[in-house]
Design a protein around this motif. Structure first.
Motif, PDB file in Angstrom:
ATOM      1  N   UNK A 110     -12.496 -16.225  -6.495  1.00  0.00           N
ATOM      2  CA  UNK A 110     -13.734 -15.531  -7.365  1.00  0.00           C
ATOM      3  C   UNK A 110     -13.865 -14.974  -6.828  1.00  0.00           C
ATOM      4  N   UNK A 111     -12.878 -13.496  -6.895  1.00  0.00           N
ATOM      5  CA  UNK A 111     -12.317 -12.214  -7.569  1.00  0.00           C
ATOM      6  C   UNK A 111     -12.032 -12.473  -8.906  1.00  0.00           C
ATOM      7  N   UNK A 112     -11.540 -13.443  -9.284  1.00  0.00           N
ATOM      8  CA  UNK A 112     -10.733 -13.720 -10.554  1.00  0.00           C
ATOM      9  C   UNK A 112     -12.682 -13.824 -11.417  1.00  0.00           C
ATOM     10  N   UNK A 113     -12.568 -15.609 -10.872  1.00  0.00           N
ATOM     11  CA  UNK A 113     -13.719 -16.288 -11.599  1.00  0.00           C
ATOM     12  C   UNK A 113     -15.681 -15.255 -11.610  1.00  0.00           C
ATOM     13  N   UNK A 114     -15.435 -15.237 -10.592  1.00  0.00           N
ATOM     14  CA  UNK A 114     -17.141 -14.446 -10.743  1.00  0.00           C
ATOM     15  C   UNK A 114     -16.657 -12.748 -10.173  1.00  0.00           C
TER      16      UNK A 114
ATOM     17  N   UNK B 197     -14.885 -23.827  -9.126  1.00  0.00           N
ATOM     18  CA  UNK B 197     -13.324 -23.987  -8.229  1.00  0.00           C
ATOM     19  C   UNK B 197     -14.107 -24.451  -7.009  1.00  0.00           C
ATOM     20  N   UNK B 198     -14.787 -24.539  -6.743  1.00  0.00           N
ATOM     21  CA  UNK B 198     -15.521 -25.441  -5.382  1.00  0.00           C
ATOM     22  C   UNK B 198     -16.269 -26.414  -5.010  1.00  0.00           C
ATOM     23  N   UNK B 199     -16.476 -26.670  -6.603  1.00  0.00           N
ATOM     24  CA  UNK B 199     -17.181 -28.023  -6.841  1.00  0.00           C
ATOM     25  C   UNK B 199     -16.142 -28.688  -7.832  1.00  0.00           C
ATOM     26  N   UNK B 200     -14.607 -28.753  -7.644  1.00  0.00           N
ATOM     27  CA  UNK B 200     -13.810 -29.035  -8.138  1.00  0.00           C
ATOM     28  C   UNK B 200     -12.660 -29.251  -7.646  1.00  0.00           C
ATOM     29  N   UNK B 201     -12.287 -29.035  -5.747  1.00  0.00           N
ATOM     30  CA  UNK B 201     -11.002 -28.543  -5.452  1.00  0.00           C
ATOM     31  C   UNK B 201     -10.036 -29.482  -5.926  1.00  0.00           C
ATOM     32  N   UNK B 202     -10.481 -30.611  -5.527  1.00  0.00           N
ATOM     33  CA  UNK B 202      -8.892 -32.083  -5.967  1.00  0.00           C
ATOM     34  C   UNK B 202      -8.435 -32.288  -6.996  1.00  0.00           C
ATOM     35  N   UNK B 203      -9.800 -31.480  -8.094  1.00  0.00           N
ATOM     36  CA  UNK B 203      -8.735 -31.039  -9.101  1.00  0.00           C
ATOM     37  C   UNK B 203      -7.545 -30.028  -9.915  1.00  0.00           C
ATOM     38  N   UNK B 204      -7.979 -29.032  -8.427  1.00  0.00           N
ATOM     39  CA  UNK B 204      -6.867 -28.011  -8.641  1.00  0.00           C
ATOM     40  C   UNK B 204      -5.660 -28.430  -8.215  1.00  0.00           C
ATOM     41  N   UNK B 205      -5.261 -29.083  -7.102  1.00  0.00           N
ATOM     42  CA  UNK B 205      -4.002 -29.606  -6.886  1.00  0.00           C
ATOM     43  C   UNK B 205      -2.782 -30.186  -7.610  1.00  0.00           C
ATOM     44  N   UNK B 206      -1.677 -28.706  -8.113  1.00  0.00           N
ATOM     45  CA  UNK B 206      -0.906 -28.788  -8.655  1.00  0.00           C
ATOM     46  C   UNK B 206      -0.879 -28.068  -9.888  1.00  0.00           C
TER      47      UNK B 206
ATOM     48  N   UNK C 186      -7.596 -28.616   2.674  1.00  0.00           N
ATOM     49  CA  UNK C 186      -7.713 -28.307   4.495  1.00  0.00           C
ATOM     50  C   UNK C 186      -9.701 -28.186   3.909  1.00  0.00           C
ATOM     51  N   UNK C 187     -10.025 -28.923   4.873  1.00  0.00           N
ATOM     52  CA  UNK C 187     -11.183 -28.970   5.030  1.00  0.00           C
ATOM     53  C   UNK C 187     -11.726 -27.076   4.744  1.00  0.00           C
ATOM     54  N   UNK C 188     -11.076 -26.645   5.163  1.00  0.00           N
ATOM     55  CA  UNK C 188     -11.375 -25.200   5.597  1.00  0.00           C
ATOM     56  C   UNK C 188     -11.235 -24.495   4.111  1.00  0.00           C
ATOM     57  N   UNK C 189     -10.327 -24.825   3.049  1.00  0.00           N
ATOM     58  CA  UNK C 189      -9.861 -24.074   1.546  1.00  0.00           C
ATOM     59  C   UNK C 189      -8.581 -25.136   1.079  1.00  0.00           C
ATOM     60  N   UNK C 190      -8.295 -23.729   0.353  1.00  0.00           N
ATOM     61  CA  UNK C 190      -6.739 -24.580  -0.482  1.00  0.00           C
ATOM     62  C   UNK C 190      -5.451 -23.774   0.132  1.00  0.00           C
ATOM     63  N   UNK C 191      -4.371 -24.483   0.151  1.00  0.00           N
ATOM     64  CA  UNK C 191      -3.438 -23.982   0.573  1.00  0.00           C
ATOM     65  C   UNK C 191      -2.448 -23.616  -0.509  1.00  0.00           C
ATOM     66  N   UNK C 192      -1.433 -22.828  -0.810  1.00  0.00           N
ATOM     67  CA  UNK C 192      -0.965 -22.352  -2.322  1.00  0.00           C
ATOM     68  C   UNK C 192      -0.057 -21.635  -2.055  1.00  0.00           C
ATOM     69  N   UNK C 193       0.779 -21.541  -3.518  1.00  0.00           N
ATOM     70  CA  UNK C 193       2.141 -20.731  -2.709  1.00  0.00           C
ATOM     71  C   UNK C 193       2.495 -19.381  -4.449  1.00  0.00           C
ATOM     72  N   UNK C 194       3.295 -19.047  -3.390  1.00  0.00           N
ATOM     73  CA  UNK C 194       3.389 -17.324  -4.208  1.00  0.00           C
ATOM     74  C   UNK C 194       4.487 -17.254  -4.229  1.00  0.00           C
ATOM     75  N   UNK C 195       5.563 -17.505  -5.054  1.00  0.00           N
ATOM     76  CA  UNK C 195       7.019 -16.775  -5.168  1.00  0.00           C
ATOM     77  C   UNK C 195       7.750 -17.775  -3.939  1.00  0.00           C
ATOM     78  N   UNK C 196       7.138 -18.857  -3.774  1.00  0.00           N
ATOM     79  CA  UNK C 196       8.073 -19.184  -2.522  1.00  0.00           C
ATOM     80  C   UNK C 196       7.432 -19.353  -1.330  1.00  0.00           C
ATOM     81  N   UNK C 197       6.436 -18.402  -0.988  1.00  0.00           N
ATOM     82  CA  UNK C 197       5.653 -17.948  -0.155  1.00  0.00           C
ATOM     83  C   UNK C 197       4.267 -18.859   0.415  1.00  0.00           C
ATOM     84  N   UNK C 198       3.842 -19.445   1.236  1.00  0.00           N
ATOM     85  CA  UNK C 198       2.395 -20.309   1.534  1.00  0.00           C
ATOM     86  C   UNK C 198       1.693 -19.267   1.926  1.00  0.00           C
ATOM     87  N   UNK C 199       0.609 -19.538   0.856  1.00  0.00           N
ATOM     88  CA  UNK C 199      -0.800 -18.501   0.879  1.00  0.00           C
ATOM     89  C   UNK C 199      -1.767 -19.687   1.150  1.00  0.00           C
TER      90      UNK C 199
END
Length: 383
Positions: free
Chosen positions: A199-203, A168-177, A144-157
Motif C-alpha cells: 500500500x506504500x505504492x498503491x496508496x 490488493x486486499x480484496x483479491x489476494x488469490x489473484x496476485x499469486x504468480x 497465508x492468513x496473515x499476508x503474502x509470501x513473495x520473492x525478491x532476487x531469490x530471497x523470501x519476503x
C-alpha cells in the motif's frame, strides 16, 4: 568367427568412447564433478580464498576477471547462473570480489564464484530501497492468513495483510504468480527477513497525507469523532483533521479504561457504533493514535472533598463483588470499598444492589474511599 569378435570389440570400444564423450559434455553439478571436469586442483590460489579483481570481459554465460595472478579469473556455467542478476549490473572495468572454486584449470583459468558478492549486492540494494522508500518488484508466491509470501532476487519476503492496499486486499488469490510493486519497510539480514508494503505504492498519496496530518497533531488536542468498531478492549474512533476543504481521516483507539471515569467491564454498555463522541489525544506512536473519552469530561474526584464527608451516610450501588470486599459506586467515577471483614456473614450483597454506607476515610490523592455498611438490623449472633 574372429572377425565377428573384432567387430563386437570395435563396437564396444566405440560405444564406451561415445558415452565418455557424452559424459564429458554433461554439465558438472557438484564441486567434485567441477574439479574433475577441469582436471582437478592445480598449483595456484587456494580453494576458498577471496580475491579481488577487475572485469576485463563480459559475454553471454561468461565473465573474465583480472585477479592480478598468472591466470585470469573466470565465472562460467553454474557459478555464472547463480549470480546472473548481479552480473547484469557489472561492466568492463568494475572491481569485484570472488571466491576461488578451482585454483587453475588446464587452460589456465582460476574458476570463481560471485555468490557472496551477489548476496551482498542484494542486501545493499534492499537497504537503499528502504532508506529511499524506493519501490521494487517482487513476485507473489503464496497467500497465508496473515499476508503474502513473495520473492525478491531469490530471497523470501513477506507482505502483511495490514500493508496491502484496499484493491490488493480484496483479491489476494489473484496476485499469486504475479509481479507487483512494493516498498521495503523492514529487514534483518541475519535471519534473512524482509517485510514489504504494497500500500506504500498503491496508496502512496493517501499515506503521505496521513503522515503530514499526523505531524500536526499534539497530545492534549480535543477532537469530535465517530465510533467505528467496538472490541472487548475498547473502541476505535475516526476523526478528520486538516486545513481547508482537504480533510484527512485518522483512526485511534480508546482503551476500555479511558471510556469513562467509572470502571467499564463491557464497552458496548457505554458506546455504540456510529456514536459521535469527544476524544482527547493522549498518545501516539508511528501511525497509531491513543484517545480518551473520559478525559474530555470533568474528573468527578475533583469535587469529592466538597461533596462527601467522613462519618456521614450516603446511598450507593454495588458495582463489583470480590474476594476481599464489595465496591460501592456513589456516582459515576466515584466508588469505594467495603472490606469483607466489615460485612456480616449473613449479609449477601450482589451487583446492582442499592445500599446505605458511611465514609470511613477519603484519600483524594490515590482516589480511594474506605466505606462501612450501614446496618438496618442486628447481625446474627450479635449480643
Amino acid at each position: 568367427m574372429i572377425k565377428k569378435k573384432v567387430e563386437r570389440l570395435d563396437k564396444s570400444s566405440s560405444s564406451k568412447a561415445k558415452k565418455t564423450s557424452e559424459s564429458s559434455k554433461a554439465e558438472p553439478k557438484t564441486m567434485e564433478e567441477l574439479l574433475s571436469a577441469y582436471g582437478g586442483v592445480f598449483s595456484g590460489i587456494a580453494v576458498g580464498t577471496k580475491v579481488k579483481g577487475t572485469v576485463t570481459e563480459k559475454s553471454k554465460g561468461k565473465l573474465v576477471v583480472d585477479i592480478g595472478a598468472k591466470s585470469e579469473g573466470l565465472v562460467a556455467e553454474r557459478a555464472y547462473r547463480e549470480a546472473e542478476e548481479y552480473i547484469k549490473t557489472l561492466s568492463v572495468g568494475d572491481e569485484i570480489e570472488g571466491t576461488v572454486l578451482i585454483s587453475e584449470t588446464p587452460d589456465g583459468y582460476t574458476i570463481l564464484s560471485l555468490r557472496h558478492s551477489a548476496e551482498n549486492a542484494i542486501w545493499k540494494d534492499i537497504e537503499s530501497a528502504k532508506e529511499k522508500l524506493r519501490p521494487v518488484e517482487v513476485e507473489v508466491k503464496g497467500v497465508v492468513p496473515s499476508g503474502l509470501t513473495v520473492f525478491y532476487h531469490g530471497l523470501m519476503g513477506f507482505i502483511p495483510t495490514t500493508q496491502l492496499g484496499k484493491e490488493a486486499a480484496e483479491s489476494v488469490q489473484s496476485l499469486v504468480g504475479k509481479k507487483i510493486k512494493a516498498v521495503v519497510i523492514d529487514f534483518d539480514r541475519d535471519v534473512k527477513k524482509i517485510i514489504f508494503s504494497e500500500k506504500e505504492v498503491s496508496e502512496k498519496e493517501e499515506l503521505e497525507d496521513i503522515r503530514q496530518a499526523m505531524k500536526d497533531l499534539k497530545e492534549g488536542d480535543i477532537f469530535e469523532g465517530e465510533v467505528t468498531t467496538i472490541y472487548d478492549f475498547g473502541c476505535f474512533v475516526k476523526i478528520e483533521v486538516g486545513k481547508g476543504k482537504k480533510k484527512v481521516p485518522l483512526e485511534g483507539l480508546v482503551h476500555v479504561s479511558e471510556l469513562e471515569w467509572n470502571k467499564v467491564d463491557n464497552p458496548e454498555d457505554v458506546v455504540e457504533v456510529g456514536d459521535r463522541v469527544k476524544v482527547k489525544l493522549i498518545g501516539r506512536r508511528d501511525s497509531k493514535l491513543a484517545f480518551s473519552i473520559r478525559q474530555t469530561m470533568e474528573d468527578p474526584w475533583g469535587q469529592v472533598s466538597q461533596k462527601y464527608e467522613k462519618d456521614k451516610e450516603y446511598k450507593g450501588k454495588v458495582s463489583k463483588v470480590s474476594d476481599f470486599g464489595v465496591f460501592i459506586q456513589l456516582e459515576p467515577g466515584v466508588e469505594g470499598l467495603i472490606h469483607i471483614t466489615k460485612i456480616p456473614p449473613d449479609r449477601k450483597l450482589h451487583r446492582g444492589d442499592e445500599v446505605k454506607v458511611y465514609i470511613e476515610d477519603i484519600d483524594e490523592q490515590e482516589k480511594r474511599l474506605s466505606l462501612g455498611l450501614v446496618l438496618t438490623a442486628k447481625p446474627v449472633g450479635y449480643k
